[in-house]
Write a protein that holds these residues in place. Structure first.
Motif: not given
Lengths: 84, 273
Positions: A34-40, A63-67, A71-75
């Motif tokens: 999940p953190l990868t889009p923020l890093a990208v 990126g922050a929004v997608v990350a 997280f929510f989707v994974r939850r």
């Protein structure tokens, strides 16, 4: 292995592929990390952002929004599929 | 029960996914730090990757073109060759005419000097309407210089100049505004960037701007920057909306000439989010 390769590919894509393709790869990698889009997003803004083109660094923000969404989707999604 | 809880907890914050994400994020933050503190080192390091990116984009474009109908392509090539020959003749005669006029009026100031810079990264790789070029302060580049493409087409303004590289914000960046003229009668308009290389402008219907009219930016004289490709209007409104396509595609720019910008180019610069 798959997760690492996809993350690395999404980072390299920022340099060598057109933006839409790099974004697509980053979105795909969000499923595994999940953190990868923020890093990208931060990497893309480090490379290309300039204040005179846009007031805010859009890649980092999205990126922050997608990350966050990832997280929510994974939850909420049945996680046995996402798990290694 | 306890095991189920742990499984759900793992699903929310999978250790593997998180640790990888944290490592990557930390790495990128280091890159960002280097980018801010040592911009020249950063650019020199990533320049080979950008060059690879240019090659990849070119390869993708060639591959895409290969799928098009060969007959259509050959007809298009023939048409372009004819157009090119005609334009070369016109250009030669116009250049001669200009030289004669300069001689008569004594206004020949010679060819303007500029700094030639290779483009390291361009849209669509950059996402924003920004070019990264391989000339910087060391070569005499300063913020505020104008960038011109092939044929003297104005492309943008240098927004950031580092020691060995510079970033150019294209006039087509979303919200970027510049004073311009439309058509041969030089109707004053405000050219507004739309992103992705495109422009738009609003003009009175009575002005008589039509599809195909050229759009000029002030430079030394009037420099063609685009052509009107579509006009949208509503019957109730006295205004019409011009859709403008650039004459030089920023996606295929390989070099730019950087020169001190004419004052008129700064009439209304104002990027908006």
């Amino acid at each position: 292995m798959m997760r690492g390769a996809l993350t690395l590919f999404s980072l390299v894509a920022v340099f060598i592929f057109p933006a839409p393709l790099a974004i697509a790869v980053a979105l795909l990698s969000a499923v595994f990390s999940p953190l990868t889009p923020l890093a990208v997003g931060i990497l893309a803004d480090a490379l290309y952002y300039t204040e005179s083109a846009y007031v805010v660094p859009l890649y980092s923000l999205w990126g922050a929004v997608v990350a966050l969404l990832a997280f929510f989707v994974r939850r909420f999604v049945a996680t046995s599929i996402i798990e290694r | 029960m306890k095991k189920t809880f742990l499984s759900q907890r793992n699903a929310l914050l999978s250790p593997g996914a998180l640790s990888l994400g944290v490592v990557v994020l930390a790495g990128v933050l280091v890159v960002l730090f280097v980018r801010i503190i040592f911009p020249s080192v950063f650019i020199q390091t990533v320049a080979p990757l950008w060059r690879l990116g240019s090659s990849v984009s070119e390869g993708l474009h060639t591959l895409q073109s290969g799928f098009k109908n060969a007959t259509i392509l050959s007809a298009r090539v023939e048409q372009l060759e004819n157009d090119n020959a005609t334009l070369m003749l016109e250009n030669t005669s116009l250049a001669e005419k200009l030289r004669d006029l300069d001689r008569l009026l004594g206004s020949d100031k010679g060819v303007p000097v500029g700094i030639l810079a290779g483009v390291l990264a361009r849209p669509p790789e950059t996402g924003y309407d920004v070019l990264v070029v391989d000339a910087g302060e060391r070569d005499g580049v300063v913020s505020g210089m104008a960038a011109y493409g092939a044929g003297g087409v104005p492309l943008g303004i240098v927004s950031v100049a580092n020691a060995s590289s510079a970033r150019i914000t294209l006039f087509s960046a979303a919200g970027f505004e510049a004073a311009a003229w439309a058509g041969t009668s030089r109707i004053a308009i405000t050219l507004v960037g739309q992103g992705g290389g495109a422009f738009a402008a609003e003009v009175s219907k009575a002005a008589g701007v039509s599809v195909g009219d050229a759009i000029f930016l002030p430079g030394p004289g009037a420099l063609v920057v685009g052509t009107v490709t579509r006009i949208d209007s509503e019957s109730a409104s006295p205004q019409e909306y011009l859709r403008i396509t650039p004459v030089l595609n920023p996606l295929s720019v390989t070099w730019v000439l950087l020169r001190t910008a004419s004052r008129e180019l700064f009439m209304q610069p104002g990027p908006k989010p």
